[in-house]
Each structure stands twice: as structure tokens, then as C-alpha cells.
Design a protein around this motif. Structure first.
Motif, PDB file in Angstrom:
ATOM      1  N   LEU A  10       0.826  -1.206   0.000  1.00  0.00           N
ATOM      2  CA  LEU A  10       0.000   0.000   0.000  1.00  0.00           C
ATOM      3  C   LEU A  10       0.856   1.251   0.000  1.00  0.00           C
ATOM      4  O   LEU A  10       0.608   2.199  -0.735  1.00  0.00           O
ATOM      5  N   MET A  24       3.785   1.620  -1.075  1.00  0.00           N
ATOM      6  CA  MET A  24       4.486   1.801  -2.344  1.00  0.00           C
ATOM      7  C   MET A  24       3.518   2.265  -3.414  1.00  0.00           C
ATOM      8  O   MET A  24       3.898   2.452  -4.561  1.00  0.00           O
ATOM      9  N   GLY A  25       2.256   2.398  -3.054  1.00  0.00           N
ATOM     10  CA  GLY A  25       1.275   2.899  -4.005  1.00  0.00           C
ATOM     11  C   GLY A  25       0.664   1.818  -4.865  1.00  0.00           C
ATOM     12  O   GLY A  25       0.168   2.081  -5.944  1.00  0.00           O
ATOM     13  N   ILE A  26       0.725   0.570  -4.402  1.00  0.00           N
ATOM     14  CA  ILE A  26       0.101  -0.515  -5.156  1.00  0.00           C
ATOM     15  C   ILE A  26      -1.203  -0.869  -4.449  1.00  0.00           C
ATOM     16  O   ILE A  26      -1.179  -1.401  -3.337  1.00  0.00           O
TER      17      ILE A  26
END
Lengths: 660, 212
Positions: free
Chosen positions: B168, B170-172
Motif C-alpha cells: 500500500l 508503495m502505491g500498489i
């Protein structure tokens, strides 16, 4: 490069021009591998190690920059993905910016803006002067990504600068913005689930300042700096946390919150970011596939090790350059000159030996440091910098992950372990990029025990030259000890198995200027760290000899050396080995030239010295990173293993009547 | 065995709270004791003695209720795209319609999810134990995809919160497009303009809605 200042700030407060007492500060914050360190170097003119590997900044770099009318302190922080942290590097960065005052520059990779903007919103919530630096605009253009900087700036209410930091684009604009007054960001429109909003609202009366939402959120999530600042009672937070649906455990960053930031970021970007379509498979991508495929990746690794390590570092650095410096520069010019000089200057023989004797500062210390160690370490750092900047190392990490799992580590450990072949001391510092304490302990131990540094490898290659069988045995034994020690530690040490997760940065052509300045910076660090030790060792040996202590210590070691089947003269080299392993190996080098040792003895001596603690500097760094208790325990075990393996090896070889 | 439909909503609610307290360490809601007495849960044999600890039978009934509740949330959040907060409310209604057979079907359809949208584990049902990851599943773990295949992240099912958080932060996020690059020696995938390498253990926890 476009430069955009926010429009129509609704009468928000401006950041004070003078930041109270002391110098004004700028913090560079952002994901790993987005170019913070390049920007740091460009702003300050000083040097932070830059690479194409996530998580290289393990230490906080501080420098000065002249911006507008005054001197500012610029602080480069280790990479972080979010203010709600997991790894130690992230915690370092977070605590640093939460506990201090000053302007924040959020550096992002423009093409990956959707992944990075959530952190911008978190930073906006802090209510401190904030600038968004859209770096790597060239790569974004290449990927067909379009960013409407003006729209983004208006939407966020903060200045946004486009940048290609490696080529100096956008730096001047950023400096101009930093020097002027920066409007405080308006509170971002992040909507949390209603139950969480209620819990935040419940904390409002208890928290002072405009950024109450920020502190309330972090207090609910159990962050130390927020708990200290707000002083909220644990019991209340527990109740509110449960009511907000954050789960019962304290300190576990919540998926709910991450999702809210993510959703808000996508809304902000709706009118400001347009994703490109991926074009044809470029050459770069084809190369990437070859590196990631084990069938082609391992042969490529073998070529890199052969060309980069063996040919360049071993043959060129350790052979050609060392020969030239040793024989020509020192042998013909420096030594005769210095000896003549001191013969003239210092009439007393006992004092003269301090400088030009067998173990003199010039004839031994300086010669070893400059003529033997420096060329080897220098060529290694050069080769390593090229690999680092190309983005090869994360791919190596991906390939080796499974093997590393067997020894209790994961692919991330590639960087400290590979760096260890250059300098174990520096590598021990980078074990901080590993996530768990267990991994850091295992990596530290393995570095100290079984990873020979470049200086040692160079000398060992020279020592065992002409004994190919001994060289092969040496490599097999050290590799065996490495794997066995790792496997054992993985079993013995408690703790959860590390998960491997790593971003693979794009392959990039290394920029010569960056490679060079990085190599120079690492060599500078190495020289400052190591050179004094050579001088200290020379002086201590001299004092020991003058006072008669040194021969006594050597005498005491002789039985130990004899037990290993080595000639008694090697006791001196072993004693040197305590100062630095390579210093000891260099001593053996002299012995080999005089023909005192046979192949078996050379092998036993080199194996024992390889397994030793590398040097005093490493011991001191270990103490700093791991503490006295762990360091002393590790040193004891290492000493035991080194002598144990040496003794066993000698016993086996002698019993089998092997000649090498 | 008590059939699901014979439990009242109030009973189910308090049983779920007791189970969460006992198994997952959540605090008990105020007034729990009163409700247990009022609903006569001791007499039904679901709560032991005169305390608040669930009996073996009570634990099982509560476990299944929790499972239905969290499956309902998952269904609403992933397939209908209902926001988390609403999902929670609708789920309370929906879970009562999920009779045991239907719950199994929903679970299979969703690819035997392991956590609810809030990240809390979903207790396993008989179908999960049998499931040898069927190929037809609409939603399957990342490492079941073919290299080159694309899809959308459905949800992340990492039991250790730290690993989930790593994705999350890491922006995934669920909903993002994802493409599998390769599976050996480690799993490599592309998300946005970045590539990531993860080990197989983590890859099995990323569930992807395949384009099919």
C-alpha cells in the motif's frame, strides 16, 4: 522548465521568512530512487552518494546552500514511501521531519506520480511549507506521460517545479521558490471513512494548532512522535482506534488510511496527469528481460565477475597498477628519497626506524596504504559504481533471493554483501537497508567472517599466484564456511522469515561524471577511515619493539601459529592481522617472496586470515551498529572459527600428505 | 448442529463480538455481559458457565458468522465496488442471506479470499480446504497468471500486516492495473511505470481480477 506558483491561496498564512533561531532548513523527502541525492548535490555542491539502487542513503546527509539572502541547511533523508512507516530507514526520515521545523521538498518520479502523490497529501496535512519537485521529467516524456503542472499546483495549493536533476534542469527555479515566501498548504481534501472521521473529530479539542487532523491521525496509528507531541492517554486512543475500525493492535499502520490517501490522490490527478501508452519493446527492455531470466542472467553475472572483478580489479588494479606504484614509484623514487631524507634529518637510529624502518610509517604504512590497498579498492569502487548506476544490482537481488533465503536473508542483502567485497566496514553500515534486526545481525556476522574485502582479495590472489589448486581450495572453503554459518544462523536465530519486495528501477546508462564523483567520494571516505589506522599500526608496532613488548606478544602467538603448522615468522603477520586482515596478508606477501612458506602453509594462513575480523575499523562500526554485547560475542565466535578451520585444514592436509 | 437461519440477528451480533474478543483480541463492547444474559446464550450452550467465554459449539457458530460477514464485505467491496464504510453496513444485512451453501459458492467465486476489506482474516470454510486453486476462478493469486498477462488488483491478502502495508505504501492498491512479467526465480510484475520483484510467498497474497 515550467515553473508554477499556486494561484489564489485563500489568505493562507505565509511561512515566516526567518525561521526563528538558527539557520532555515530544507528537507528533501520522497520515495527511494527518485533523485533526492542528486538534488542534494546540486543544491549544496557537496556530495551524497547517489545510485540507481533503492535505499542507498542510509545516513542523513546535511549540507549548506545559499538561497536568496541567506545560508540554508539542506537535509537529505533516506527514502520513504509513506509517513506511516515500516522500515528503519523510513522511521529515521519520518522522525527527522516530524520533530524539526522547516521547509519540505517532496521529490517525486513524475511518470509514477499516481503512486507517489499520496505521500504529498500526507505532507500537506502537516501544514508546513511544502514544494513538490517533479523529477525525471525526461523519463516521463519518454513514457508518454503528460503532467499539467499548473493544474496540479492549483489543486494542491503548493508550488510545483518540473525537473531533470541529473542535468541541472529546474534547480534554479526550485532555489528561487525556496528563497521566497512559500504559502502554507491548505488542508488536503482527504476523506476518511465516516467512523475514522468521527474518531479524529473526537480528538480535535485535545490537539492544538492547524494541523490537528494530522497529529490526531498519527496518534491514532500509534506513532511515537505524535504520541509525544499530543500526550493523549493510551486508553482513549485504544477506544477510538477500535471505533474507527483501525483494528485492536497499536502501531499497525492501517490499510484503511492508506486507501483513503490513495483515493484522494487519484482525484487530485484526474485533471492533471495523463498516462502514456507503452510503446514498442525498446532495447533497454530487451536487455532487462535477459538480465531477469536465470538462463541468460547467470552467464551475464559470470561475465561481469570475470571482466569487472577479476580482470579489472584483480589483474589491472591489483597487478598492473600495484606493480607500477610499488616497484617504480615507491621502489625507485619515494623510498630511497625518504630514507635519505630521514638519514639526514634524524640522527638517532631508534627514532629513525619509526619512519623508515621495517615497520616504519613511510616504508610500511604509507607504502601499503597507497601502493597496495588504494589501487585495488579504487578499481573495485569504480566497477561497483558502474554496476550501481546501471540498475543491475536490484536485478541481481531478484535472481539471488532464493539462495539468500537459505541463509536467513533475502535478495535485499545483495547490496551489503556485494559491497563487502569492496570494503566490509562500509558494507556493515549499509546493513541498515535490511528490514529486520535478525537479517542485520546475520549480514553483519557473515560480512565479518567470510566476505573478504577487495584489499584482501587482491593480496590473496597475489599470495596464491602459482598455486591454482590452493586458490580453488581457498575459495571453496570460504564459500563453504559462508553458507554453513548462514544456514546455522538462519536456524538458530528466532524471528520471522523476511519477505522479499523490491522495486526494479529502470536500467540507465551510467553517467561518467556521477560514476567518477561517487568513486572519488568512496575512496576519500576509505582513505580517511583506513589511512590513520595504518599510521597507528606502524606507531604501535614501533612502540612495541622499542619497549620490547612486541617480541613478547609475538612469542606468545608462536605456539598458536605452530599449531596451524605455520613457520614461526608468520606470527608477526598474524599479529598484524588483528589491525587489518589485509595488513596481515601483506605481511605474508613479504614472507612468500623470501620463500619461507610452502603451498599448504600459504593456504592455511590465507584461510585463517580471511575468516578473521577484517580490521579495527570494522570492529568499531560493528559496535556502533550492533552494540558491545553482540560485537564481542561475534568477534569471539569468529576468532574461534578462524583458528578452528585453519587448524582442521592443516591437520587434514598434512595427514593426507597433500602438496600444493 | 444449529442451522444458520435459526440464529437471530442480535444473537449473531453478540456472538461475533465475543469471538473477536476471544480470538483476535478486540476489546469487548460495553454491555456485552447484559446482552449475553438477556439473550440466554448460556442456556443455549454457546457461552460457558457464567462467564463470557464461548463454548466449543459457540465458537464454531460464531466463527461461521464472522466468515459470512467478512465474505459479504469482500463481495460488496470487490465486485460491486461499494465503498468500505457502506460495505460494512450492507454486509450486516447481506450476511444473513448467505446460508451455508451460498457462502461456499461466493467464497469459491471470489477465489477463497483470506482477508476482508479491512484486512481482518476470513476464517476458512470447507471449500477453501478443498480448493486446489481452480483455473476458472475469476480472481486468482498473482503467481497463477501467465507471464505477459494483465489484470486488475482485486485485493491483497497478507496475514502479516507489515507486508500488506508495504504494498500500500508503495502505491500498489486494489483496483490498479497489474501485469505479470515473469515467475522465476522470483516473481516480477509491472504496476504503473515501475517494475517490482517479490518472492513467491508475497505473490500468492496478491489477488488479481483477470481479464479472462
Amino acid at each position: 522548465m515550467a515553473l508554477t506558483l499556486p494561484q489564489g491561496c485563500h489568505g493562507q498564512a505565509q511561512a515566516p521568512l526567518t525561521g526563528g533561531e538558527g539557520r532555515r532548513k530544507v528537507f528533501l523527502v520522497g520515495n527511494p530512487n527518485v533523485g533526492k541525492s542528486v538534488l542534494f548535490n546540486a543544491l549544496t555542491g557537496s556530495y551524497a552518494v547517489v545510485s540507481n539502487y533503492p535505499g542507498t542513503t542510509v545516513e542523513v546527509s546535511r549540507g549548506s546552500a545559499e538561497l536568496g539572502d541567506g545560508s540554508w541547511e539542506v537535509i537529505d533523508t533516506p527514502g520513504m514511501y509513506s509517513l506511516r512507516t515500516i522500515t528503519e530507514e523510513e522511521r529515521v526520515s519520518r522522525d527527522l521531519i516530524l520533530r524539526d521545523e522547516g521547509t519540505i521538498v517532496h521529490v517525486v518520479d513524475a511518470k509514477n506520480l499516481p503512486r507517489m502523490l499520496p505521500l504529498t497529501l500526507e505532507l500537506c496535512m502537516m501544514g508546513r511549507p511544502l514544494v513538490l519537485a517533479l523529477n525525471l521529467m525526461d523519463e516521463a516524456a519518454q513514457a508518454g506521460v503528460k503532467v499539467d503542472t499548473r493544474a496540479l499546483s492549483v489543486e494542491l495549493g503548493i508550488p510545483v517545479v518540473e525537473m531533470v536533476a541529473t542535468r541541472g534542469k529546474g534547480i534554479q527555479e526550485l532555489k528561487t521558490i525556496l528563497a521566497g515566501p512559500i504559502p502554507l498548504p491548505p488542508s488536503p481534501k482527504v476523506s476518511f471513512p465516516p467512523r475514522l472521521e468521527e474518531s479524529l473529530e473526537a480528538l480535535r479539542p485535545r490537539i492544538s494548532g492547524d494541523a490537528w487532523r494530522f497529529w490526531a491521525l498519527h496518534a491514532l496509528e500509534g506513532d511515537a512522535p505524535a504520541l509525544e507531541r499530543t500526550g493523549l492517554p493510551d486508553e482513549l486512543l485504544r477506544t477510538l482506534r477500535t471505533r474507527a475500525g483501525l483494528g485492536p493492535r497499536r502501531g499497525a499502520p492501517s490499510a484503511l488510511v492508506a486507501k483513503s490517501f490513495h483515493a484522494s490522490a487519484q482525484r487530485v490527478l484526474a485533471g492533471a496527469y495523463k498516462d502514456g501508452t507503452r510503446g514498442k519493446v525498446a532495447l533497454q527492455e530487451r536487455l532487462d528481460r535477459l538480465l531477469l531470466n536465470p538462463w541468460t542472467g547467470f552467464p551475464i553475472l559470470a561475465v561481469i565477475v570475470y571482466v569487472g572483478l577479476y580482470q579489472f580489479v584483480g589483474v589491472f588494479g591489483g597487478g598492473t597498477v600495484v606493480d607500477f606504484l610499488e616497484t617504480t614509484v615507491f621502489g625507485h623514487y619515494v623510498n630511497p628519497y625518504v630514507e635519505a631524507l630521514f638519514a639526514h634529518l634524524v640522527p638517532w637510529m631508534w627514532l629513525r626506524t619509526l619512519f623508515v624502518g621495517d615497520y616504519g610509517i613511510f616504508t610500511l604504512g604509507l607504502r601499503y596504504a597507497i601502493a597496495i590497498i588504494l589501487p585495488i579498492v579504487g578499481t573495485f569502487f569504480l566497477a561497483f559504481s558502474v554496476l550501481e548506476d546501471s540498475g543491475y544490482l536490484p536485478r541481481l537481488a531478484m535472481m539471488l533471493d532464493r539462495i539468500f533465503k537459505a541463509i536467513g536473508l533475502n535478495g535485499r542483502a545483495v547490496i551489503p554483501l556485494v559491497l563487502g567485497f569492496g570494503c566490509d566496514t562500509m558494507a556493515t553500515m549499509t546493513t541498515r537497508i535490511l528490514e529486520t534486526k535478525r537479517e542485520r545481525v546475520i549480514a553483519t556476522f557473515l560480512l565479518a567472517l567470510a566476505i573478504p574485502c577487495s584489499a584482501q582479495i587482491g593480496l590473496l590472489l597475489a599470495l596464491l599466484a602459482g598455486h591454482p589448486a590452493a586458490l580453488a581450495l581457498w575459495a571453496a572453503i570460504v564459500a563453504g564456511v559462508f553458507l554453513m554459518a548462514g544456514t546455522l544462523m538462519a536456524r538458530l536465530l528466532p524471528g520471522r522469515k523476511p519477505a522479499f519486495f523490491m522495486e526494479l528501477p529502470p536500467l540507465r546508462m551510467p553517467v561518467l561524471k556521477n560514476v567518477w564523483s561517487k568513486t572519488v567520494s568512496r575512496m576519500g571516505w576509505y582513505f580517511l577511515e583506513v589511512f590513520p589506522l595504518f599510521i597507528v599500526a606502524s606507531v604501535m608496532i614501533w612502540v612495541g619493539q622499542i619497549t620490547g613488548i612486541f617480541p613478547k606478544v609475538v612469542e606468545a602467538i608462536v605456539p598458536l601459529v605452530k599449531a596451524l603448522g605455520l613457520p614461526s615468522q608468520t606470527a608477526v603477520a598474524i599479529l598484524f592481522g588483528f589491525f587489518r586482515r589485509d595488513y596481515g596478508a601483506a605481511g605474508l606477501f613479504d614472507l612468500r617472496h623470501s620463500g619461507v612458506m610452502n603451498g599448504v602453509q600459504l593456504l592455511v594462513a590465507t584461510v585463517t586470515l580471511t575468516l578473521f575480523l577484517p580490521c579495527i575499523a570494522q570492529f568499531l562500526i560493528m559496535r556502533k551498529e550492533r552494540g558491545w554485547k553482540v560485537t564481542l560475542l561475534m568477534s569471539g565466535v569468529i576468532l574461534f572459527i578462524a583458528f578452528g578451520v585453519g587448524w582442521g585444514l592443516n591437520a587434514v592436509l598434512v595427514a593426507a600428505k597433500v602438496t600444493l | 448442529m444449529v442451522h444458520e437461519n435459526e440464529i437471530t440477528e442480535a444473537e449473531q451480533e453478540i456472538l461475533e463480538r465475543l469471538w473477536q474478543h476471544e480470538v483476535e483480541g478486540w476489546p469487548l463492547p460495553p454491555g456485552a455481559e447484559g446482552e449475553v444474559v438477556e439473550l440466554g446464550l448460556h442456556a443455549k450452550g454457546w457461552v460457558k458457565g457464567d462467564g463470557l467465554r464461548l463454548s466449543a459449539g459457540g465458537l464454531e457458530v460464531a466463527r461461521r458468522a464472522i466468515r459470512r460477514h467478512r465474505l459479504a464485505e469482500r463481495l460488496l467491496a470487490d465486485l460491486m465496488g461499494v465503498e468500505q464504510e457502506q460495505a460494512e453496513e450492507h454486509a450486516c444485512v447481506l450476511e444473513h442471506s448467505l446460508v451455508e451453501g451460498l457462502a461456499e459458492k461466493v467464497c469459491t467465486f471470489l477465489g477463497h479470499p483470506r482477508v476482508c476489506p479491512h484486512g481482518h482474516p476470513i476464517p476458512e470454510g470447507p471449500c477453501c480446504k478443498k480448493a486446489a486453486a481452480s483455473v476458472e476462478a475469476v480472481i486468482s493469486p498473482l503467481d497463477h497468471m501467465r507471464p505477459g498477462e494483465e489484470g486488475l488488483i482485486a485485493y491483497l491478502a497478507t496475514p502479516q500486516n507489515g507486508d500488506l502495508q508495504k504494498f500500500l505504501s508503495m502505491g500498489i492498491h486494489p483496483g490498479d492495473p497489474i501485469a505479470l512479467v515473469r515467475k522465476t526465480p522470483s516473481v516480477v510484475f509491472r504496476c504503473g511505470h515501475s517494475q517490482f520483484a517479490v518472492d513467491r510467498e508475497l505473490a500468492t497474497q496478491v489477488y488479481v481480477r483477470r481479464h479472462g
